[in-house]
Enzyme design. Sequence first.
Site, PDB file in Angstrom:
ATOM      1  N   HIS A  22      19.350  21.665  21.300  1.00  0.00           N
ATOM      2  CA  HIS A  22      19.522  23.064  20.935  1.00  0.00           C
ATOM      3  C   HIS A  22      20.992  23.382  20.655  1.00  0.00           C
ATOM      4  O   HIS A  22      21.329  23.944  19.606  1.00  0.00           O
ATOM      5  CB  HIS A  22      19.001  23.952  22.068  1.00  0.00           C
ATOM      6  CG  HIS A  22      19.124  25.409  21.794  1.00  0.00           C
ATOM      7  ND1 HIS A  22      18.100  26.166  21.270  1.00  0.00           N
ATOM      8  CD2 HIS A  22      20.170  26.276  21.960  1.00  0.00           C
ATOM      9  CE1 HIS A  22      18.498  27.415  21.126  1.00  0.00           C
ATOM     10  NE2 HIS A  22      19.753  27.511  21.548  1.00  0.00           N
ATOM     11  N   GLU A  23      21.837  23.012  21.598  1.00  0.00           N
ATOM     12  CA  GLU A  23      23.256  23.326  21.437  1.00  0.00           C
ATOM     13  C   GLU A  23      23.901  22.499  20.335  1.00  0.00           C
ATOM     14  O   GLU A  23      24.819  22.964  19.661  1.00  0.00           O
ATOM     15  CB  GLU A  23      23.998  23.108  22.764  1.00  0.00           C
ATOM     16  CG  GLU A  23      23.525  23.996  23.899  1.00  0.00           C
ATOM     17  CD  GLU A  23      23.612  25.474  23.560  1.00  0.00           C
ATOM     18  OE1 GLU A  23      24.476  25.861  22.751  1.00  0.00           O
ATOM     19  OE2 GLU A  23      22.787  26.249  24.092  1.00  0.00           O
ATOM     20  N   HIS A  26      23.665  24.360  17.088  1.00  0.00           N
ATOM     21  CA  HIS A  26      24.751  25.328  16.905  1.00  0.00           C
ATOM     22  C   HIS A  26      26.053  24.605  16.528  1.00  0.00           C
ATOM     23  O   HIS A  26      26.763  25.023  15.607  1.00  0.00           O
ATOM     24  CB  HIS A  26      24.981  26.111  18.206  1.00  0.00           C
ATOM     25  CG  HIS A  26      23.833  26.996  18.601  1.00  0.00           C
ATOM     26  ND1 HIS A  26      23.224  27.861  17.731  1.00  0.00           N
ATOM     27  CD2 HIS A  26      23.199  27.149  19.800  1.00  0.00           C
ATOM     28  CE1 HIS A  26      22.252  28.521  18.359  1.00  0.00           C
ATOM     29  NE2 HIS A  26      22.213  28.100  19.616  1.00  0.00           N
TER      30      HIS A  26
END
Length: 450
Positions: A22-23, A26
């Site tokens: 997920h990170e 980003h």
Amino acid sequence: MPDIVWSVAGFIVAISVLVCFHEFGHYWVARTLGVKVLRFSLGFGTPFKTFVARDGVEWSIAPLPIGGYVKMLDEREGPVAPHERHLAFNNQSLAKRAAIVAAGPVFNFMLAIALYWLVFVIGTEGLKPLIAQPPAGSVAASAGLQAGDEIVAVDGEVVQTWAVLGTDLIERVLDGGNLPLTVQSKGGVPREVSLDVSKVRVDPEVLFDDLGLSPYEPMAPPVLTQILKGSPAEAAGLQEGDRVLSLDGAAINSPSQLVSWVRAHPGAIAEIEIDRGGERSKRRVVLETTQTEGKAYGRLGSGVATPPDLWQDLRAERRLDSLAAIPAAAEQTWRMSWLTLRMLGRMVIGDVSVKNVSGPIQIAQVAGDSARVGLVSFLSFMAIVSVSLGVLNLLPVPVLDGGHLLLFAIEGVKGRPLSERAMAASQYLGFAFIGTLMVLAFYNDIMRLI
């Protein structure tokens, strides 16, 4: 390995991988679009391991493995040198900021597709969708279904295992109306059956009871395992390997019959007939009474199983080649995402109980259980959680990625960002929502343990 070790290890591995993906979404999109990243952290709290890369990004691991974050250069969070203002997140175009924020959930969906692809290529084993005798008055009984019938298709879509059937049934019950099934009796020809699901409750806790559908079990006396110390089973002199034949004269032909009889007779003094090494005997057992959500249930204090060879003819396997698994994995990710969103919507209007909300304790238990079963089970668990993280993070709640996207949409309509006061108020609302959700999740977890 103790259960708690499996649970903790499974939880840490699963959450670490899911949060990292997920990170990293980003991080990767931010770097690709020219935004300077200051820190990539796995976990929260004071880092116990930090590494600074050549490009100046600080990579750290913190002790609380329940999330992570990517810190980018931003004038709202600290001074920015004039020559780096173009690298700050807040100075990017609306489209770039939205892309960076949306990348986290998108990467969760991409990970889910990859995990489902692995599951389909490796192959999954399960039980054929044969059903037990539906209870009288149930939807399945009213449609004429019988014990041993195999559900081979739901609304024309072929099903191979109970796991696939379960998901299909939940989706179709959410649609309401009539549910067309293709059913085949042993040695018979397929026939079409229609279930009226208009009055079936959509809550997974009661949905299958309302339908009257449960997996078929071979007729065989259950075998006792794991006699607990101080339990009614030990007090009655029962031993591991004892085959239960009857209780108070009622024949017991499967593990589910034994469990159902015991649960339905809290505190009962019963005569249990067993077969031990070919010799039959009868013993007196005093069942304990346990309370679950205000209801009394009987307890024997032992595990129960059937000879494993009885299940061989009921096993089914689903395996796809590497190319066919790609669209199947994408479709499965979409279906689980849409199903998750629909169930959340039904939870909001009260059709689904909030007791279905799980927290870290329950997730850890399921992680440990799936890891013990095997690699495919653990990969399937991670895929489901990755889908859930993607969907939840896209909800329009401030502090979540979806909340930021909502604020960007408002900015696009207004032509300017919200005021700092409005932004702060939205943050407070977001934290209040997340806090309430976490309290509910922990409460549900604790009540399940109790």
